[in-house]
Write a protein that holds these residues in place. Sequence first.
Motif, PDB file in Angstrom:
ATOM      1  N   GLU A  83      33.146   9.916  18.864  1.00  0.00           N
ATOM      2  CA  GLU A  83      34.426   8.976  18.484  1.00  0.00           C
ATOM      3  C   GLU A  83      34.933   8.691  19.374  1.00  0.00           C
ATOM      4  OE1 GLU A  83      36.749   9.995  15.087  1.00  0.00           O
ATOM      5  OE2 GLU A  83      34.740  10.812  14.077  1.00  0.00           O
ATOM      6  N   TRP A  84      34.995   8.576  20.914  1.00  0.00           N
ATOM      7  CA  TRP A  84      36.549   9.580  21.674  1.00  0.00           C
ATOM      8  C   TRP A  84      35.516   8.580  22.443  1.00  0.00           C
ATOM      9  CZ3 TRP A  84      40.016   9.898  24.301  1.00  0.00           C
ATOM     10  CH2 TRP A  84      40.325  10.510  25.802  1.00  0.00           C
ATOM     11  N   GLU A  85      33.990   7.863  22.607  1.00  0.00           N
ATOM     12  CA  GLU A  85      32.878   6.750  23.526  1.00  0.00           C
ATOM     13  C   GLU A  85      33.741   5.543  23.794  1.00  0.00           C
ATOM     14  OE1 GLU A  85      30.816   6.487  26.273  1.00  0.00           O
ATOM     15  OE2 GLU A  85      30.983   8.401  25.237  1.00  0.00           O
ATOM     16  N   PRO A  86      34.287   4.600  23.525  1.00  0.00           N
ATOM     17  CA  PRO A  86      35.230   3.778  22.625  1.00  0.00           C
ATOM     18  C   PRO A  86      36.614   3.455  23.892  1.00  0.00           C
ATOM     19  CG  PRO A  86      34.597   3.603  20.419  1.00  0.00           C
ATOM     20  CD  PRO A  86      34.135   5.096  21.022  1.00  0.00           C
ATOM     21  N   ALA A  87      37.402   4.564  23.442  1.00  0.00           N
ATOM     22  CA  ALA A  87      37.802   4.646  24.510  1.00  0.00           C
ATOM     23  C   ALA A  87      37.352   5.243  25.865  1.00  0.00           C
ATOM     24  CB  ALA A  87      39.262   6.177  23.887  1.00  0.00           C
ATOM     25  N   ARG A  88      36.793   6.815  25.538  1.00  0.00           N
ATOM     26  CA  ARG A  88      36.441   6.522  27.648  1.00  0.00           C
ATOM     27  C   ARG A  88      35.802   5.262  27.954  1.00  0.00           C
ATOM     28  NH1 ARG A  88      32.176  11.809  28.350  1.00  0.00           N
ATOM     29  NH2 ARG A  88      30.838   9.767  27.439  1.00  0.00           N
ATOM     30  N   ALA A  89      34.688   4.445  27.631  1.00  0.00           N
ATOM     31  CA  ALA A  89      34.374   3.644  28.034  1.00  0.00           C
ATOM     32  C   ALA A  89      35.578   2.357  28.716  1.00  0.00           C
ATOM     33  CB  ALA A  89      33.778   2.609  26.850  1.00  0.00           C
ATOM     34  N   HIS A  90      36.745   2.618  27.584  1.00  0.00           N
ATOM     35  CA  HIS A  90      38.202   1.487  28.141  1.00  0.00           C
ATOM     36  C   HIS A  90      38.221   2.649  29.265  1.00  0.00           C
ATOM     37  CE1 HIS A  90      40.957  -0.947  27.410  1.00  0.00           C
ATOM     38  NE2 HIS A  90      42.236   0.376  28.039  1.00  0.00           N
TER      39      HIS A  90
ATOM     40  N   SER B  18      42.559  17.697  19.433  1.00  0.00           N
ATOM     41  CA  SER B  18      42.121  17.678  17.974  1.00  0.00           C
ATOM     42  C   SER B  18      41.627  17.982  17.150  1.00  0.00           C
ATOM     43  CB  SER B  18      43.973  17.053  17.033  1.00  0.00           C
ATOM     44  OG  SER B  18      43.568  17.117  15.794  1.00  0.00           O
ATOM     45  N   ARG B  19      40.692  17.144  17.010  1.00  0.00           N
ATOM     46  CA  ARG B  19      39.487  16.243  16.491  1.00  0.00           C
ATOM     47  C   ARG B  19      38.156  17.239  16.852  1.00  0.00           C
ATOM     48  NH1 ARG B  19      38.460  14.188  13.140  1.00  0.00           N
ATOM     49  NH2 ARG B  19      36.123  13.392  13.197  1.00  0.00           N
ATOM     50  N   ILE B  20      38.079  17.423  18.342  1.00  0.00           N
ATOM     51  CA  ILE B  20      37.534  18.582  18.572  1.00  0.00           C
ATOM     52  C   ILE B  20      37.289  20.191  18.288  1.00  0.00           C
ATOM     53  CG2 ILE B  20      36.263  20.116  21.078  1.00  0.00           C
ATOM     54  CD1 ILE B  20      36.860  17.577  22.891  1.00  0.00           C
ATOM     55  N   ARG B  21      38.774  20.502  18.152  1.00  0.00           N
ATOM     56  CA  ARG B  21      38.547  21.741  16.765  1.00  0.00           C
ATOM     57  C   ARG B  21      38.041  21.563  15.475  1.00  0.00           C
ATOM     58  NH1 ARG B  21      43.698  21.778  20.425  1.00  0.00           N
ATOM     59  NH2 ARG B  21      44.111  20.832  18.163  1.00  0.00           N
ATOM     60  N   ALA B  22      38.147  20.319  15.226  1.00  0.00           N
ATOM     61  CA  ALA B  22      38.274  19.947  13.681  1.00  0.00           C
ATOM     62  C   ALA B  22      36.969  19.442  13.559  1.00  0.00           C
ATOM     63  CB  ALA B  22      38.591  18.738  13.327  1.00  0.00           C
ATOM     64  N   VAL B  23      35.883  18.886  14.101  1.00  0.00           N
ATOM     65  CA  VAL B  23      34.524  18.388  13.833  1.00  0.00           C
ATOM     66  C   VAL B  23      33.775  18.669  15.037  1.00  0.00           C
ATOM     67  CG1 VAL B  23      35.233  16.740  12.386  1.00  0.00           C
ATOM     68  CG2 VAL B  23      34.940  16.030  14.449  1.00  0.00           C
ATOM     69  N   GLY B  24      34.699  19.845  15.788  1.00  0.00           N
ATOM     70  CA  GLY B  24      33.257  20.172  16.752  1.00  0.00           C
ATOM     71  C   GLY B  24      33.176  18.685  17.816  1.00  0.00           C
ATOM     72  N   ARG B  25      32.554  19.780  19.103  1.00  0.00           N
ATOM     73  CA  ARG B  25      32.704  18.558  20.581  1.00  0.00           C
ATOM     74  C   ARG B  25      31.021  16.487  20.211  1.00  0.00           C
ATOM     75  NH1 ARG B  25      34.187  18.897  25.565  1.00  0.00           N
ATOM     76  NH2 ARG B  25      33.314  17.836  27.050  1.00  0.00           N
TER      77      ARG B  25
ATOM     78  N   TRP C 140      44.044   6.311  22.019  1.00  0.00           N
ATOM     79  CA  TRP C 140      43.770   7.177  22.250  1.00  0.00           C
ATOM     80  C   TRP C 140      44.735   8.029  23.020  1.00  0.00           C
ATOM     81  CZ3 TRP C 140      40.169  11.249  19.443  1.00  0.00           C
ATOM     82  CH2 TRP C 140      39.447  10.322  18.545  1.00  0.00           C
ATOM     83  N   ASP C 141      44.901   9.831  22.601  1.00  0.00           N
ATOM     84  CA  ASP C 141      44.989  10.507  23.840  1.00  0.00           C
ATOM     85  C   ASP C 141      44.702  11.844  23.915  1.00  0.00           C
ATOM     86  OD1 ASP C 141      46.590  12.615  21.926  1.00  0.00           O
ATOM     87  OD2 ASP C 141      47.979  10.205  21.427  1.00  0.00           O
ATOM     88  N   MET C 142      44.879  12.292  24.464  1.00  0.00           N
ATOM     89  CA  MET C 142      44.713  13.704  24.544  1.00  0.00           C
ATOM     90  C   MET C 142      44.350  14.534  23.841  1.00  0.00           C
ATOM     91  SD  MET C 142      42.755  12.960  27.711  1.00  0.00           S
ATOM     92  CE  MET C 142      41.334  14.740  27.185  1.00  0.00           C
TER      93      MET C 142
END
Length: 120
Positions: free
Chosen positions: A68-75, A55-62, A48-50
């Motif tokens: 979807e971001w959770e695994p990258a954040r957990a890492h 882009s995902r936040i704009r496309a589908v909402g926070r 992932w990158d910022m």
Amino acid sequence: MRESPWMILIGPAAAGKSTLGEGMAAATGRRFVDIDAIGADYYAEAGWDMDRLRSRIRAVGRVAAEREWEPARAHAVERAVADHPDAIIALGAGATTVLYTDADTPDQALTRLLTACGTG
């Protein structure tokens, strides 16, 4: 075996985690690590990158984007904790103690947090 960080501050964006972390570090002589400032490399390790997150936040909402971001954040959290075991770390995750700071000035919140930790 590495020790756990002394304190991990969590909360939504602009809640004051960085302000409290810097104050706690100054008051206790510990290091402060803001995961937002160092996380880009850790996020990249998990694919992932910022820009992708924005882009995902704009496309589908926070909420959906954060799921979807959770695994990258957990890492990123795991790596930050492993790389900075003696630090106060600011990030978003689950809490064991809650300190509501919405009516406090930064100095008031810092005093309350130091007292809650037995260091004030």
